[in-house]
Design a protein around this motif. Structure first.
Motif, PDB file in Angstrom:
ATOM      1  N   ALA A  24      45.898  55.123  40.369  1.00  0.00           N
ATOM      2  CA  ALA A  24      46.165  53.949  39.535  1.00  0.00           C
ATOM      3  C   ALA A  24      45.617  52.659  40.115  1.00  0.00           C
ATOM      4  CB  ALA A  24      47.678  53.807  39.324  1.00  0.00           C
ATOM      5  N   THR A  25      44.760  52.751  41.146  1.00  0.00           N
ATOM      6  CA  THR A  25      44.272  51.527  41.779  1.00  0.00           C
ATOM      7  C   THR A  25      43.466  50.660  40.816  1.00  0.00           C
ATOM      8  OG1 THR A  25      42.429  52.849  42.631  1.00  0.00           O
ATOM      9  CG2 THR A  25      44.260  52.459  44.114  1.00  0.00           C
ATOM     10  N   ASP A  26      42.610  51.275  40.003  1.00  0.00           N
ATOM     11  CA  ASP A  26      41.794  50.495  39.069  1.00  0.00           C
ATOM     12  C   ASP A  26      42.669  49.783  38.043  1.00  0.00           C
ATOM     13  OD1 ASP A  26      39.511  51.246  40.344  1.00  0.00           O
ATOM     14  OD2 ASP A  26      38.906  52.759  38.878  1.00  0.00           O
ATOM     15  N   PHE A  27      43.717  50.462  37.562  1.00  0.00           N
ATOM     16  CA  PHE A  27      44.623  49.846  36.588  1.00  0.00           C
ATOM     17  C   PHE A  27      45.324  48.629  37.192  1.00  0.00           C
ATOM     18  CE2 PHE A  27      49.137  49.556  35.353  1.00  0.00           C
ATOM     19  CZ  PHE A  27      48.987  49.103  34.049  1.00  0.00           C
ATOM     20  N   VAL A  28      45.835  48.768  38.420  1.00  0.00           N
ATOM     21  CA  VAL A  28      46.564  47.668  39.057  1.00  0.00           C
ATOM     22  C   VAL A  28      45.645  46.481  39.305  1.00  0.00           C
ATOM     23  CG1 VAL A  28      47.786  46.973  41.160  1.00  0.00           C
ATOM     24  CG2 VAL A  28      48.314  49.160  40.073  1.00  0.00           C
ATOM     25  N   LEU A  29      44.434  46.749  39.799  1.00  0.00           N
ATOM     26  CA  LEU A  29      43.492  45.657  40.046  1.00  0.00           C
ATOM     27  C   LEU A  29      43.087  44.967  38.741  1.00  0.00           C
ATOM     28  CD1 LEU A  29      41.234  47.337  42.752  1.00  0.00           C
ATOM     29  CD2 LEU A  29      42.872  45.482  43.097  1.00  0.00           C
ATOM     30  N   ALA A  30      42.905  45.750  37.676  1.00  0.00           N
ATOM     31  CA  ALA A  30      42.543  45.161  36.378  1.00  0.00           C
ATOM     32  C   ALA A  30      43.681  44.294  35.845  1.00  0.00           C
ATOM     33  CB  ALA A  30      42.201  46.269  35.382  1.00  0.00           C
ATOM     34  N   GLU A  31      44.923  44.753  35.990  1.00  0.00           N
ATOM     35  CA  GLU A  31      46.075  43.970  35.540  1.00  0.00           C
ATOM     36  C   GLU A  31      46.233  42.697  36.363  1.00  0.00           C
ATOM     37  OE1 GLU A  31      48.724  44.609  32.939  1.00  0.00           O
ATOM     38  OE2 GLU A  31      46.738  45.304  32.357  1.00  0.00           O
ATOM     39  N   TYR A  32      45.977  42.806  37.659  1.00  0.00           N
ATOM     40  CA  TYR A  32      46.050  41.628  38.524  1.00  0.00           C
ATOM     41  C   TYR A  32      45.017  40.589  38.091  1.00  0.00           C
ATOM     42  CZ  TYR A  32      46.363  38.957  42.891  1.00  0.00           C
ATOM     43  OH  TYR A  32      46.531  37.957  43.814  1.00  0.00           O
ATOM     44  N   GLU A  33      43.792  41.063  37.836  1.00  0.00           N
ATOM     45  CA  GLU A  33      42.725  40.156  37.423  1.00  0.00           C
ATOM     46  C   GLU A  33      43.034  39.529  36.059  1.00  0.00           C
ATOM     47  OE1 GLU A  33      37.851  40.170  36.802  1.00  0.00           O
ATOM     48  OE2 GLU A  33      38.928  42.034  37.205  1.00  0.00           O
ATOM     49  N   ARG A  34      43.585  40.342  35.144  1.00  0.00           N
ATOM     50  CA  ARG A  34      43.918  39.823  33.814  1.00  0.00           C
ATOM     51  C   ARG A  34      44.986  38.735  33.904  1.00  0.00           C
ATOM     52  NH1 ARG A  34      47.647  40.315  30.181  1.00  0.00           N
ATOM     53  NH2 ARG A  34      48.824  41.809  31.435  1.00  0.00           N
ATOM     54  N   SER A  35      46.006  38.952  34.725  1.00  0.00           N
ATOM     55  CA  SER A  35      47.065  37.959  34.883  1.00  0.00           C
ATOM     56  C   SER A  35      46.543  36.695  35.541  1.00  0.00           C
ATOM     57  CB  SER A  35      48.211  38.545  35.709  1.00  0.00           C
ATOM     58  OG  SER A  35      48.786  39.655  35.063  1.00  0.00           O
ATOM     59  N   MET A  36      45.631  36.852  36.515  1.00  0.00           N
ATOM     60  CA  MET A  36      45.048  35.685  37.173  1.00  0.00           C
ATOM     61  C   MET A  36      44.243  34.849  36.189  1.00  0.00           C
ATOM     62  SD  MET A  36      45.755  35.284  40.448  1.00  0.00           S
ATOM     63  CE  MET A  36      44.367  34.492  41.234  1.00  0.00           C
ATOM     64  N   LYS A  37      43.491  35.512  35.324  1.00  0.00           N
ATOM     65  CA  LYS A  37      42.703  34.775  34.343  1.00  0.00           C
ATOM     66  C   LYS A  37      43.602  34.030  33.358  1.00  0.00           C
ATOM     67  CE  LYS A  37      38.515  37.625  34.442  1.00  0.00           C
ATOM     68  NZ  LYS A  37      37.659  38.590  33.698  1.00  0.00           N
ATOM     69  N   GLU A  38      44.725  34.651  33.012  1.00  0.00           N
ATOM     70  CA  GLU A  38      45.641  34.017  32.073  1.00  0.00           C
ATOM     71  C   GLU A  38      46.330  32.801  32.670  1.00  0.00           C
ATOM     72  OE1 GLU A  38      49.571  35.236  29.374  1.00  0.00           O
ATOM     73  OE2 GLU A  38      48.259  36.792  30.229  1.00  0.00           O
ATOM     74  N   LEU A  39      46.605  32.879  33.968  1.00  0.00           N
ATOM     75  CA  LEU A  39      47.356  31.806  34.624  1.00  0.00           C
ATOM     76  C   LEU A  39      46.456  30.821  35.356  1.00  0.00           C
ATOM     77  CD1 LEU A  39      50.171  33.995  36.172  1.00  0.00           C
ATOM     78  CD2 LEU A  39      50.480  32.330  34.357  1.00  0.00           C
ATOM     79  N   GLY A  40      45.212  31.211  35.633  1.00  0.00           N
ATOM     80  CA  GLY A  40      44.383  30.420  36.515  1.00  0.00           C
ATOM     81  C   GLY A  40      44.671  30.802  37.950  1.00  0.00           C
ATOM     82  N   PHE A  41      43.925  30.263  38.908  1.00  0.00           N
ATOM     83  CA  PHE A  41      44.141  30.609  40.312  1.00  0.00           C
ATOM     84  C   PHE A  41      45.513  30.110  40.725  1.00  0.00           C
ATOM     85  CE2 PHE A  41      43.963  29.843  44.869  1.00  0.00           C
ATOM     86  CZ  PHE A  41      43.555  31.090  45.305  1.00  0.00           C
ATOM     87  N   LEU A  42      46.359  31.043  41.167  1.00  0.00           N
ATOM     88  CA  LEU A  42      47.739  30.689  41.433  1.00  0.00           C
ATOM     89  C   LEU A  42      48.273  31.530  42.578  1.00  0.00           C
ATOM     90  CD1 LEU A  42      50.131  28.998  40.299  1.00  0.00           C
ATOM     91  CD2 LEU A  42      50.766  31.006  38.962  1.00  0.00           C
ATOM     92  N   SER A  43      48.915  30.896  43.540  1.00  0.00           N
ATOM     93  CA  SER A  43      49.532  31.628  44.635  1.00  0.00           C
ATOM     94  C   SER A  43      50.862  32.203  44.173  1.00  0.00           C
ATOM     95  CB  SER A  43      49.774  30.695  45.830  1.00  0.00           C
ATOM     96  OG  SER A  43      50.564  31.337  46.810  1.00  0.00           O
ATOM     97  N   VAL A  44      51.178  33.414  44.643  1.00  0.00           N
ATOM     98  CA  VAL A  44      52.473  34.019  44.312  1.00  0.00           C
ATOM     99  C   VAL A  44      53.417  33.958  45.507  1.00  0.00           C
ATOM    100  CG1 VAL A  44      51.557  35.558  42.558  1.00  0.00           C
ATOM    101  CG2 VAL A  44      51.631  36.317  44.925  1.00  0.00           C
ATOM    102  N   ASP A  45      53.054  33.191  46.534  1.00  0.00           N
ATOM    103  CA  ASP A  45      53.900  33.075  47.710  1.00  0.00           C
ATOM    104  C   ASP A  45      54.986  32.036  47.462  1.00  0.00           C
ATOM    105  OD1 ASP A  45      55.053  33.106  50.145  1.00  0.00           O
ATOM    106  OD2 ASP A  45      53.283  32.562  51.293  1.00  0.00           O
ATOM    107  N   ALA A  46      56.070  32.497  46.820  1.00  0.00           N
ATOM    108  CA  ALA A  46      57.147  31.570  46.459  1.00  0.00           C
ATOM    109  C   ALA A  46      57.888  31.060  47.686  1.00  0.00           C
ATOM    110  CB  ALA A  46      58.119  32.252  45.502  1.00  0.00           C
TER     111      ALA A  46
END
Length: 467
Positions: free
Chosen positions: A47-69
């Motif tokens: 499932a590595t390709d799926f996870v990386l694709a979802e990560y990239e899709r979320s990044m594009k939707e939000l813009g460059f954003l750190s998740v280190d809360a």
């Protein structure tokens, strides 16, 4: 001299949270990618390709954003003009001033600007060190996390990638996967010791055979299954799949033809629906999304249907969400957080606490994920179950393994279970491991003829646990 606010809110304490689903999706994918707990599960699910694709899709939707809360706990950055003032007054430039007499060929302006740059760089380094100091973790643990991250980056390079797709039209058969080991060894190396997990093992598994892998704890059974499923590569020897060296196959296409249940698997920090779909191809996911019957059928077969339907959100439930809400910390100059601010956060922030589940419920969910692939992907040629029912009672384990057996037609099947006596007579081949070595192999009747052999001792212990 100058009153500089300690954070971008004027120094007061604060809370923070978000209800943006894209952010929570991004945070979940970030954890799956960088948390070593998910690595084996992610690799064997392919499932590595799926996870990386979802990560990239979320990044594009939000813009460059750190998740280190965690960084937000220590302070919201102040405005740029305060940062510039802080750079100039935080640490005096006395040390740099002593260099003035030695720079005759440098203009005063250049010298001063260089000094300011040095001051800024030193301040940023100090802030990075302070972040480590205030991380609430010992330094060796912080460095350990960094080491595991960089080791993780090398995993892809260590696993050789072949170009041959699986199944191979000229070698592969429709009734299951042929597996051959020739003098295979696996050595685990660390800075402290070299541990031979598998030593000079050779065997042949014919397509469609039902195989039992037995042995005491620590005998090398799990390491052997990791070699079969491609999670480890042998230190020595050759592993062949359908008569072809395993490293010649593309690892993703090879894993797609396998359903593997490991001893230790993780529930992804995603919805139950996403967890069940994780090992499916995009085409199969799209087809299954159209009918809820596919989910119910797999949940029933894995034994998780009643548990899932007891949850308010059922298949949309996230059992272990990635928590990204908190309050500011007062150890770095932020003011106290008022009770009203905390109450506002609790009232509006999404649920981020995990839903506790038993070991048996977790194993049933993971089994349901396996049945989802078995039911909806016709290309599965190998089924591996590695003590994935250890938290179930004897009756529940037997029922679950029998359901897996009913789905093993046309597949090579390998079971590892401590309670194997009722399966022994069904097995086409039994492999008995001891201290990393394959010491016996054959059918139940043949192995029982050696009354002093390791297998006979293990089998008699099943019948009479007191001896």
């Amino acid at each position: 001299m100058v009153c500089i606010p300690t954070n971008g809110l004027g120094g007061v304490g604060y809370s923070f949270w978000t209800n943006n689903p894209a952010y929570h999706r991004l945070a979940a994918m970030h954890q799956i990618i960088f948390d070593t707990e998910y690595r084996k599960t992610l690799l064997k699910d392919g499932a590595t390709d799926f996870v990386l694709a979802e990560y990239e899709r979320s990044m594009k939707e939000l813009g460059f954003l750190s998740v280190d809360a965690e960084i937000l706990c220590y302070g919201i950055p102040v405005a740029w003009y305060w940062q510039m003032l802080q750079v100039m007054v935080d640490v005096p430039l006395i040390g740099f001033l002593f260099t003035y007499p030695t720079v005759d060929q440098v203009s005063t302006t250049s010298w001063l600007m260089t000094g300011l740059f040095v001051q800024y760089a030193a301040t940023r380094m100090k802030k990075s060190i302070d972040n480590v100091k205030t991380s609430q973790k010992p330094l060796h643990e912080v460095l350990g996390v960094a080491e595991r991250f960089y080791k993780g980056l090398t995993v892809k390079g260590l696993l050789k990638q072949g170009r041959r797709p699986y199944p191979d039209r000229t070698h592969s058969l429709s009734m299951g996967m042929r597996i051959s080991f020739r003098n295979v060894s696996l050595v685990h190396q660390s800075s402290l010791c070299i541990h031979p997990a598998v030593q000079n093992v050779s065997f042949n598994i014919a397509p469609g055979q039902f195989v039992l892998l037995v042995g005491q704890n620590g005998s090398g059974k799990t390491s052997l299954l990791h070699l079969i499923s491609g999670l480890f590569e042998p230190s020595e020897g050759v592993i062949s799949i359908d008569g072809v060296p395993a490293q010649e196959f593309n690892s993703l296409s090879l894993r797609q033809a396998m359903v593997v249940l490991l001893q230790t698997e993780e529930i992804y920090p995603l919805s139950i629906r996403d967890n069940l779909f994780m090992s499916l191809s995009e085409l199969d996911k799209a087809r299954c999304h159209l009918k809820s019957d596919y989910l119910d059928q797999s949940a029933e077969m894995g034994g998780s249907y009643r548990f899932i339907n007891s949850l308010t959100e059922k298949y949309e439930t996230v059992l272990n969400p990635v928590g990204h809400f908190n309050t500011s910390s007062d150890i770095v100059g932020n003011g106290p957080v008022s009770s009203a601010v905390v109450e506002e956060m609790r009232r509006n922030a999404p649920r981020m606490s995990s839903i506790p589940i038993s070991g048996g419920e977790k194993q049933r969910l993971i089994a349901s994920r396996a049945f989802m692939k078995l039911n909806n992907y016709s290309g599965v040629k190998l089924l591996v179950v590695d003590e994935a029912t250890s938290a179930l009672d004897a009756i529940a384990e037997r029922n679950l393994l029998e359901r897996f057996r009913s789905h093993s037609v046309g597949k090579t099947t390998i079971f590892v279970t401590h309670r194997f006596q009722y399966l022994a007579h069904q097995a086409d081949l039994i492999l008995c491991m001891h201290e990393g070595k394959l010491i016996q192999q054959g059918t139940h009747g043949r192995l029982m003829s050696d009354l002093e052999g390791e297998y006979a001792k293990l089998y008699r212990a099943q019948l009479d646990p007191e001896h």
